[in-house]
Design an enzyme around this catalytic site. Structure first.
Site, PDB file in Angstrom:
ATOM      1  N   PRO A   1      28.793   7.638  14.679  1.00 21.92           N
ATOM      2  CA  PRO A   1      29.275   7.760  13.473  1.00 21.92           C
ATOM      3  C   PRO A   1      30.044   6.491  12.697  1.00 21.92           C
ATOM      4  CG  PRO A   1      30.019   9.102  14.985  1.00 21.92           C
ATOM      5  CD  PRO A   1      29.107   8.150  15.678  1.00 21.92           C
ATOM      6  N   GLU A   2      30.618   5.741  13.409  1.00 24.54           N
ATOM      7  CA  GLU A   2      31.674   4.792  12.510  1.00 24.54           C
ATOM      8  C   GLU A   2      30.854   3.686  11.948  1.00 24.54           C
ATOM      9  OE1 GLU A   2      35.450   4.816  14.474  1.00 24.54           O
ATOM     10  OE2 GLU A   2      34.643   6.134  15.764  1.00 24.54           O
TER      11      GLU A   2
ATOM     12  N   LYS B   1      29.739   5.316   6.478  1.00 20.83           N
ATOM     13  CA  LYS B   1      28.944   5.953   7.402  1.00 20.83           C
ATOM     14  C   LYS B   1      27.478   6.385   6.860  1.00 20.83           C
ATOM     15  CE  LYS B   1      33.139   7.163   9.681  1.00 20.83           C
ATOM     16  NZ  LYS B   1      34.042   8.201   9.790  1.00 20.83           N
TER      17      LYS B   1
ATOM     18  N   ARG C   1      42.591  15.547  15.648  1.00 19.13           N
ATOM     19  CA  ARG C   1      41.539  14.808  16.452  1.00 19.13           C
ATOM     20  C   ARG C   1      42.319  14.471  17.643  1.00 19.13           C
ATOM     21  NH1 ARG C   1      37.400  15.771  14.051  1.00 19.13           N
ATOM     22  NH2 ARG C   1      36.110  15.172  15.792  1.00 19.13           N
TER      23      ARG C   1
END
Length: 283
Positions: free
Chosen positions: A2-3, A54, A271
């Site tokens: 993802p990043e 992203k 998170r």
DNA sequence: CATCATACCTGTTCGC
DNA sequence: TGCGAACAGGTATGAT
């Protein structure tokens, strides 16, 4: 995957492998992840591959573009003549290519294929007009890009205006494009800032340090071709290397190399956040 | 308006 | 070992 560094690694490899190929057929095995008319992609030639935060944008020569977000577990994998010899497919590709987690296959000319796998089914693909990519609801909400238009002035001003904890602010795509949980954890460690610090309480010199820390950890991630901690693989099917160089992420219980403290893990902004309670200061 | 909590999925890991 | 609970790199949405 993802990043920013992971998605940029995807972009770079796609640029090497799929640009110039023609889409012959788009096979969709999970309709929910695909928006738009796949038939309109037929015979379109792949041009430039762009990245917005992203998100990946594949421009075609028929005025359409394919927007892709891989979220947490999506994978884009190329197999074809532009990749030889092709590395073995990483075992992080669950079910292999064409298995139950392969939701879309772009069948390209010269017997090439681009697979979209995503076992958690959060990722999406949509077809939009190239002219309207920037107006897309998702793309429009993405803030400044590190190394490009993310300035220290804007960053300082934005942080001064919010009381949210700094960790959540870093992961807010509107504030900084491309930072997610791994690089937020590492940037906060590198700049010695506790993740629950309210953003507006950071002194200016700390904001500056954080700004540089963000660019530093992203730069390291880019140099390593991304982090393959979980399910990230590059389009050639291989792993990245940043997971070998994590600063704080995934280090719960380990010793902090800076001060000897022991890393702990808490939930911040919903998170998991790893930090050193001894040298990451709360303001 | 700003902020927070939860939902979306499935596979893996953790704790009893 | 077994089994359920908690968790996993992201973001949209609804609640507060």
């Amino acid at each position: 995957m993802p990043e920013l560094p992971e998605v940029e690694s995807i972009r770079l490899q796609l640029t090497k492998y799929v640009v110039g190929h023609k889409i012959e057929k788009t096979e969709i095995n999970y309709k929910k992840c695909f928006q738009g008319d796949p038939n309109k992609l037929k015979q379109a030639k792949i041009g430039e591959i762009r990245r917005f935060g992203k998100a990946i944008v594949i421009d075609l020569n028929n005025k359409l573009s394919i927007l892709i977000h891989v979220k947490m577990t999506g994978q884009l994998i190329y197999r074809g003549p532009n990749l030889s010899p092709a590395p073995a497919i990483s075992d992080k590709v669950k079910g292999g290519l064409g298995g139950k987690h392969t939701h879309v296959v772009f069948h390209l000319n010269k017997d090439a294929k681009l697979f979209f796998n995503d076992y958690r089914k959060f990722g999406w693909i949509k077809v939009v007009k190239t002219d309207e990519v920037e107006e897309d609801k998702f793309i429009k909400n993405i803030g400044p890009e590190p190394f490009k238009d993310l300035t220290i002035e804007y960053f300082t001003k934005t942080l001064s205006k919010t009381k949210r904890n700094i960790k959540s602010v870093l992961m807010d795509q509107k504030v900084v494009a491309g930072v997610g949980n791994i690089y937020a954890n590492d940037a906060l460690w590198l700049s010695g800032i506790h993740p629950t610090t309210p953003a507006h309480k950071l002194p200016p010199e700390k904001v500056k340090e954080l700004y540089h820390a963000i660019e530093q950890v992203l730069q390291r991630g880019l140099a390593d071709g991304g982090a393959s901690e979980n399910s990230f693989v590059t389009p050639d099917g291989a792993d990245g290397n940043y997971q070998k160089h994590f600063l704080a992420y995934d280090k719960k219980g380990e010793k902090c190399v800076r001060c000897g403290g022991i890393f702990v893990k808490d939930k911040v902004g919903g998170r998991g956040s790893v930090y050193c309670p001894k040298c990451q200061k709360k303001y």
